[in-house]
Scaffold this active site. Structure first.
Site, PDB file in Angstrom:
ATOM      1  N   VAL A 544      35.468  33.769  34.712  1.00 27.40           N
ATOM      2  CA  VAL A 544      35.028  34.217  33.395  1.00 27.40           C
ATOM      3  C   VAL A 544      33.986  35.303  33.596  1.00 27.40           C
ATOM      4  O   VAL A 544      33.034  35.132  34.365  1.00 27.40           O
ATOM      5  CB  VAL A 544      34.431  33.058  32.573  1.00 27.40           C
ATOM      6  CG1 VAL A 544      33.999  33.561  31.198  1.00 27.40           C
ATOM      7  CG2 VAL A 544      35.435  31.924  32.435  1.00 27.40           C
ATOM      8  N   PHE A 547      33.718  40.371  29.913  1.00 26.84           N
ATOM      9  CA  PHE A 547      34.801  40.793  29.023  1.00 26.84           C
ATOM     10  C   PHE A 547      35.583  39.603  28.488  1.00 26.84           C
ATOM     11  O   PHE A 547      36.049  39.609  27.355  1.00 26.84           O
ATOM     12  CB  PHE A 547      35.737  41.740  29.781  1.00 26.84           C
ATOM     13  CG  PHE A 547      36.839  42.325  28.948  1.00 26.84           C
ATOM     14  CD1 PHE A 547      36.592  43.417  28.126  1.00 26.84           C
ATOM     15  CD2 PHE A 547      38.110  41.788  28.984  1.00 26.84           C
ATOM     16  CE1 PHE A 547      37.608  43.964  27.353  1.00 26.84           C
ATOM     17  CE2 PHE A 547      39.134  42.328  28.218  1.00 26.84           C
ATOM     18  CZ  PHE A 547      38.875  43.421  27.398  1.00 26.84           C
ATOM     19  N   ASP A 661      28.435  49.199  37.728  1.00 30.77           N
ATOM     20  CA  ASP A 661      28.322  47.741  37.765  1.00 30.77           C
ATOM     21  C   ASP A 661      28.770  47.208  39.121  1.00 30.77           C
ATOM     22  O   ASP A 661      29.560  46.269  39.209  1.00 30.77           O
ATOM     23  CB  ASP A 661      29.157  47.122  36.645  1.00 30.77           C
ATOM     24  CG  ASP A 661      28.726  45.692  36.313  1.00 30.77           C
ATOM     25  OD1 ASP A 661      27.602  45.309  36.714  1.00 30.77           O
ATOM     26  OD2 ASP A 661      29.493  44.972  35.656  1.00 30.77           O
TER      27      ASP A 661
END
Length: 895
Positions: A544, A547, A661
């Protein structure tokens, strides 16, 4: 409708331009007098491929010399997403020798054989083992398309040969091998095209490299093309070639080491002018308008070679054709850019000076060399290296190359067949045999007959009316969106079309091993996504993220594993990130970037489909995991792979791409532990040459966020370097970037690790599993590299190219020490690691007295050197192969 005089003049001008353009295009193209495209096993109707070429079926064809009862036709059992329907979805299968007969005129021909290893007529693809012969020549022997595709991670294979036909008939025989007893032969497509005699040499000017003897290439010589590269430029599709339907590929996957050089593009005001006597079909304008040089810094260039490495079959002689064209408007005189060309560590050209050859910039030139590699078995490496020649003190210590073609020459008994590549991590992929569509628009292959001006006028008028009609429909709003109810291929334009795309650098480094074409993105229906995930079964959740959830899935009847990311409507990452991910990844294909297979947008869903990464994230193998601890060398190789992906983002695409990121959860590992950078939802196109940064709202992950970016809200590629430095410390220390359970000064790894480094106690926070397993030299280089990445000011940090170079060097130091029996220390001597207070000099800094990471072997370095008492200048350095010197992460399973 009344047309004003001004509009009429404008229309007339556009018409004349169209006629002129059509004439220029036709002048550049070769017009084959014979063009046979045979769709083997296809139905009765003709089919058109992705290049708008028409393929005729071989069913009841005049080309079947053997009885059709001696063979069977069959559709492929499955279709890989990357495989075009034509000519790969049908095949003719042979259980005994079978001959095709092509009535053609005498002369040189291109023969291309198309193979898609799959199950046909219920047969196992691995049992396909056969030979292909033409007259006295053996083109393939004991050939396994299945093994070749597996070893090189191709979905399909194209074999291209140059043969001479005498007597007006080309007979091609497919013969299954006698063992195993169930062996069979097959072929999906056969292409026979007439061509100019452009590779022969009978005047005695062609010599063997390293020998004074001349070599003759005449009608008795058959060739197999093994590589054809557009150096410094994009892929060029067959339809964008000069009427010869050759595929040209990006050269970057073949560059050895971190010395990538820089791509160059012809100045906008420069016209490529083919000299008298050089046909324009020798190579496209796009090949000569792009190049790769070493860069502007003489000190750096003199300490390394710009080197390419090619995997070839042993036991053959090779024709190497190099294409040159000076693309810089600043270089117009002799002795401005002079360099030496080495082939297999032998001098092929001591003083190459393009201006001396051509008398002007913008003028194409090509030169042929013949190489006879050392005897051996299986496959070996062919090296091509360029190095500045300082003898005559040229104005620029630099080198230049625009294109490369490499051909295998037949042996004295007519053999061209090599051995099947062996699947395994050491096999180097060869994209020269994979047809990959590009962004270029197809252009007509039919030459316009001289004097047919009326035809050009009609063509221009038709185009004009089509454009006008399209304009009118757009004004009326008549365009309807394509239905998204079923799966289909949607073209996502990359950087332009035709010649305008020549300077748009797209890489498929490693892209060649991707499961998808580089310019297509598959559009899935929501029903397909639900079926792939078993209606989003929670047991299939892989993870998870910001997004949404990521599910394990299977598509295409369960034959392809994928990772499916489903956007969460409540997530802060929304439509913009969804679109960014599609736009970025549809443009990028690289061995160390996760491949985007497709997406779904139905029912307000935002779903992305990726290649499945069997080993998950890098973080899952460092801490808070039940997985075994990774060995140090494997951690280094993962870091090197990720650095390669980031380096490509920063330098390999048309514009700099800043990931924004970078973290260990966004570095994924495939089934062969090849690292791939993922999650481009926050990525940003970087600054242009006129700007140093991009002003943007700060986004990223805490613990990895560049403090300078946070303070100034000005994004540069050095922000990715900072984040990657944190990743390096994570790999070394096996702890999170942020750990709030620790003492205040230890919470942030980006602050705590540099503090320990300065105090000489970094070894005390290293992962206990690694104690006694890192050599001191490797530890020192790795620590220095990570430390420089997290310096406070971006201008003081190294580029990703420097980081990559130093990580390669660190791995080399580790391997060299291990091979020479040097011990590794549990307690690294931190007193020997002097902190330089951030005043580090990159390899583009002329004032640097030491070039960080300039260590290669003699084939990529202008100097001799040794490590651990072993000379790397020798060709025969006790088995110290290039793969032992530098980890290239050249795993063919990487895509």
């Amino acid at each position: 409708m009344k047309i004003t005089e001004g509009r009429f003049r404008l229309s007339l001008l556009l018409l004349l331009l169209l006629i002129s353009a059509a004439t220029l295009i036709s002048a550049a193209d070769y017009s084959p007098t014979e063009k046979i495209l045979l769709n083997c096993g296809g139905g009765a109707s003709n089919l058109t491929d992705t290049d708008n070429r028409i393929w005729i079926s071989d069913v009841k064809s005049k080309f079947l010399s053997s009885s059709s009862e001696d063979s069977k036709t069959s559709p492929a059992l499955t279709q890989d997403p990357s495989v075009p329907e034509v000519p790969y979805m049908t095949a003719r299968v042979f259980r005994s020798p079978f001959t095709y007969t092509f009535p053609v005129a005498s002369g040189r021909k291109f023969v291309r054989l198309y193979f898609y290893p799959n199950s046909y007529d219920g047969l196992n693809a691995t049992n396909s083992l056969f030979s292909v012969s033409f007259g006295p020549y053996t083109l393939l022997k004991n050939f396994s398309a299945s093994q070749t595709a597996e070893a090189l991670t191709y979905a399909f294979i194209i074999k291209e040969f140059v043969v001479n036909v005498e007597g007006g008939t080309l007979n091609m025989t497919f013969t299954p091998e006698s063992a195993p007893s169930n062996a069979y032969a097959f072929v999906n497509g056969i292409e026979v095209t007439s061509m100019p005699d452009m590779y022969s040499s009978t005047d005695g000017t062609l010599t063997m490299v390293g020998s004074s003897g001349s070599v003759t290439i005449d009608n008795s010589t058959a060739l197999e093309n093994v590589y054809r590269l557009n150096v410094g430029g994009n892929d060029i599709s067959p339809s964008a070639d000069t009427g010869l339907y050759r595929s040209w590929y990006d050269d970057q996957p073949y560059i050895f080491g971190a010395g990538l050089g820089i791509p160059e593009t012809a100045d906008p005001n420069m016209t490529i002018k083919y000299p008298t006597g050089t046909p324009t079909y020798v190579a496209p304008v796009d090949v000569y308008s792009t190049a790769r040089s070493m860069g502007p810094t003489a000190q750096i260039n003199l300490n390394y070679n710009l080197t390419w490495i090619f995997s070839i079959d042993s036991g053959f002689t090779y024709l190497v054709r190099l294409h040159f064209c000076e693309v810089s408007s600043n270089i117009t005189k002799i002795n401005q850019r002079v360099f030496t060309i080495y082939l297999n560590n032998q001098t092929a050209e001591p003083e190459a000076d393009v201006i001396a050859w051509t008398s002007s910039n913008g003028v194409p030139f090509h030169k042929d060399y013949v190489v006879n590699p050392p005897e051996g078995n299986g496959q070996q490496d062919l090296w091509l290296a360029l190095h500045p020649n300082p003898v005559n003190k040229p104005e620029y210590y630099d080198s230049l190359l625009n294109g490369v073609e490499i051909f295998k020459m037949n042996t004295s008994d007519g053999n061209l067949a090599g051995t099947n590549p062996i699947p395994g991590p050491q096999v180097t992929a060869d994209p020269s045999k994979v047809l990959r569509p590009t962004t270029r628009k197809s252009k007509s292959n039919t030459a316009i007959i001289a004097g047919a001006a009326s035809g050009a006028v009609v063509l221009a008028l038709i185009i004009g009316f089509c454009v006008f009609g399209a304009y009118r429909r757009r004004k009326r709003g008549d365009y309807q969106p394509a239905s998204d109810a079923t799966s289909g291929w949607l073209p996502l334009s990359l950087y332009g079309n035709s010649h305008s795309a020549g300077s748009a650098k797209t890489n498929t480094t490693g892209s060649y091993a991707s499961s998808l074409p580089s310019n297509l993105c598959r559009h899935f229906s929501f029903a397909e996504i639900k079926a792939a995930t078993k209606n989003f079964d929670e047991s299939r959740v892989l993870g998870v993220g910001g997004f949404g959830k990521v599910y394990r899935g299977e598509i295409d009847g369960g034959t392809t594993k994928v990772a499916i990311k489903r956007g969460n409507p409540m997530s802060e990452q929304g439509v913009h990130e969804f679109q960014t991910e599609i736009e970025m990844l549809s443009k990028l294909r690289h061995r160390h970037l996760v491949s985007l297979i497709g997406y779904c947008e139905e029912n307000c869903e935002m779903i992305l489909v990726y290649d499945y990464m069997a080993h998950g994230t890098m973080r899952e193998h460092l801490y808070k995991t039940q997985n075994p601890s990774l060995p140090w060398k494997q951690r280094l190789e993962i870091c090197i792979g990720a650095a390669r992906g980031l380096h490509y983002l920063h330098t390999g695409a048309k514009h700099t791409i800043i990931h924004r990121d970078v973290k260990t959860t966004n570095i994924l590992l495939d089934e062969k532990w090849v690292a791939k950078v993922s999650d481009f939802g926050l990525s940003k196109t970087g600054p242009t040459l006129d700007h140093t940064h991009v002003s943007t709202v700060v986004k990223g992950s805490f613990g990895y966020l560049d403090p300078e970016y946070f303070r100034r809200q000005q994004l540069t590629e050095k922000s990715d370097v900072y984040s990657f430095g944190v990743v390096l410390f994570e790999a070394l220390c096996a702890r999170p970037a942020l750990n709030p359970t620790l003492a205040k000064e230890q919470v942030s790894l980006a602050e705590w690790a540099p503090y320990c480094y300065k105090k000489g106690m970094l070894d005390q926070i290293v992962d206990p599993y690694l104690k006694g397993k890192i050599t001191p030299e490797c530890f020192k280089k790795f620590a220095e590299t990570a430390m420089k990445c997290v310096l406070d000011q971006g201008i003081e940090r190294p580029s990703m190219g420097d980081v990559l170079w130093n990580l390669e060097f660190a791995l080399q130091l580790q391997e060299s020490a291990e091979e020479n029996g040097k011990g590794v220390c549990g307690d690294m001597d931190m007193d020997e690691i002097k902190y330089d207070d951030g005043n580090c000099k990159g390899k583009n800094d002329k004032s640097s007295d030491v070039y960080e990471g300039n260590v290669t072997d003699s084939r990529s370095s202008g100097i001799d050197m040794s490590i651990g008492g072993r000379s790397l200048a020798s060709e025969d350095s006790d088995g110290l192969t290039p793969s032992a010197v530098f980890s290239q992460i050249m795993n063919p399973k990487g895509r």
